[in-house]
Design a protein around this motif. Structure first.
Motif, short mmCIF file in Angstrom:
data_model
loop_
_atom_site.label_atom_id
_atom_site.label_comp_id
_atom_site.label_asym_id
_atom_site.label_seq_id
_atom_site.Cartn_x
_atom_site.Cartn_y
_atom_site.Cartn_z
N HIS A 1 0.81 -1.20 0.00
CA HIS A 1 0.00 0.00 0.00
C HIS A 1 0.85 1.26 0.00
N GLU B 1 1.54 3.73 1.79
CA GLU B 1 1.43 4.16 3.18
C GLU B 1 2.68 3.68 3.90
N ASP C 1 2.40 0.85 6.42
CA ASP C 1 1.87 -0.42 5.93
C ASP C 1 2.88 -1.54 6.19
N TYR D 1 -8.54 -0.69 0.90
CA TYR D 1 -7.60 0.42 0.73
C TYR D 1 -6.79 0.23 -0.55
#
Length: 477
Positions: free
Chosen positions: A386, A388, A391, A425
């Protein structure tokens, strides 16, 4: 090879980075002659070929055995006191129609927290009298439907719910069984987000207000007060908090007997499981015996009968019986503060299929699942795909230093609160959930594909269905 200076204290440098700690992995976990991880008689490469990755895998035999062991441990511990025990499986940990049926077949009741979880129980044809309904903000529709179908027990979580449940019961001409959730004030030794009996949080009625709340319940002829309910938290290893909560509830229980019957006591649960070899978990028989000793002695001291006992062991039933399989994509060595190397092993899932690491800073155990190797262990951080930085699937683990793209990676103890907390997500479909048993496998919940995700979008036209969007997403099996 020496331990990495970046490794946390709890993580010992392993002699064998292929070893499977039986306290952490499903009971059937082992290695085939090829070195591949085997669960329920099915190898990880075979599961990958059949279903793709990421993939949740649940050992059905292990789940059933853990359910039966907890059921029998509490029944045996309380038998000398002459009372029955009821074990509630926590639907929020993981729930599917088949798993709900497994629980019923093993003699367990089921705890639900929403209309959706209740719908699963109904689809599984469970006896509604074997259901309990939790939640701090049950909707009027959820309450009405629960009463209408004759649901066994609704756990009252606020003063407002007393009136709402009473009115629903009157409408349907029923006398609804209820428990009252008490905020005992006991501080459990767990993550702040998992502690549910501290004073400043959303669940339950304060202990000091409980007697007035019970009086209000008893004022309604459409309600039957069964008893008190306590839940101090989740992923708890120390029994002291449970036992102190039980003592506090029994003091109140004794007082409430002066105004009428109090046939039951729900002492909650949330027993911890081993996510890593550093986690020390007491045998369930010891936990049950401790509960029985304290409850029996407290009731004797108070001069009251021992009530029927209900427990909610939570993740202890299904958590250790599940793993998640991933495929390794990229590997990156990062020099940290100019002193040591951390190896980032990125996989084809992430926080969308396991949020617990980001949410709770949870620790996990990972192993190569397609082979074994004599390579020296290297400290790795298993990262998701992801967009992020947080993550992370496994923050710290030793894997063989020759881990490479295309390897399969298994993360242990993911049976609870992983699929349940999963999301879309970055528009990833949620993985499939597969049950394994006696060398066979079957899908409990199928993998979401691109069309599942897009069909909810009002801009997705029929013409768009011709786009081969699966070519840019993970493959579907």
């Amino acid at each position: 090879m020496t331990a990495s200076p970046l490794a946390p204290e709890r993580l010992a440098h392993p002699d064998d980075a292929n070893a499977l700690d039986p306290r952490v992995w499903p009971a059937s976990a082992g290695r085939a002659a090829s070195g591949a991880l085997v669960i329920g008689g099915v190898s990880a490469p075979a599961l990958h070929a059949a279903y793709g990755t990421p993939l949740y895998v649940i050992d059905e035999t292990d789940v059933r055995a853990r359910a039966a062991r907890i059921r029998d441990a509490f029944a045996a511990a309380f038998a000398p006191l002459g009372v029955r025990t009821t074990v509630y499986y926590a639907g929020k940990a993981f729930l599917s129609i088949e798993v709900a049926r497994w629980m019923a077949e093993e003699g367990l009741s089921l705890d639900v927290c929403s209309g959706g979880e209740l719908a699963v129980a109904e689809a599984a044809d469970l006896d509604p009298r074997r259901l309990g309904f939790h939640g701090n903000n049950k909707s009027l529709a959820e309450i009405d439907h629960a009463v209408e179908i004759g649901l066994g027990t609704i756990v009252i979580d606020s003063l407002a719910e007393i009136e709402r449940v009473a009115q629903a019961a009157e409408r349907h001409g029923r006398r609804q069984n209820v428990r009252l959730r008490i905020n005992s004030g006991v501080h459990a030794s767990t993550h702040e987000y998992l502690a549910t009996a501290r004073e400043d949080q959303k669940f339950g009625i304060p202990l000091a207000d409980a007697a007035d709340a019970v009086a209000r319940i008893r004022s309604h002829s459409s309600l039957r007060f069964l008893g008190l309910h306590s839940h101090i938290g989740s992923q708890i290893f120390e029994s002291g908090g449970f036992l102190e909560a039980a003592r506090r509830l029994l003091e109140l229980h004794a007082t409430l007997l002066e105004g009428g019957e109090v046939p039951e006591l729900n002492i909650g649960g949330g027993f911890g499981i081993a996510y890593t070899s550093a986690d020390e978990v007491a045998p369930i028989e010891t936990i049950a015996a401790d509960f029985a000793e304290v409850i029996g002695s407290e009731c004797a001291r108070l001069g009251i009968p021992v009530p029927a006992i209900a427990i909610e062991p939570g993740r202890a039933i299904i958590g250790p019986a599940g793993i998640t399989l991933y495929e390794v994509g990229t590997i990156k060595d990062v020099l940290v503060e100019g002193a040591a190397v951390r190896r980032y092993v990125s996989v084809d899932g992430g926080m969308s299929d396991n949020l617990r690491t980001a949410l709770y800073h949870a620790d996990y155990t990972a192993r190569l699942a397609n082979r074994v190797t004599d390579a020296d262990p290297a400290l790795v951080r298993v990262a998701g795909k992801h967009c992020e930085s947080g993550d992370i699937v496994v923050r710290d683990e030793y894997l063989p230093g020759d881990v490479r793209p295309g390897d399969l990676l298994a993360v242990a103890a993911t049976g609870a609160y992983c699929w349940s907390l999963s999301s879309n997500y970055n528009y990833l479909g949620r993985p499939a959930v597969v049950a394994v048993r006696d060398g066979g496998s079957r899908v409990l919940i199928r993998r979401e594909n691109a069309h599942d995700l897009l069909r909810r979008d009002s801009g997705y036209s029929s013409g768009a269905e011709e786009i081969d969007i699966d070519t840019i997403l993970d493959r579907e099996h």
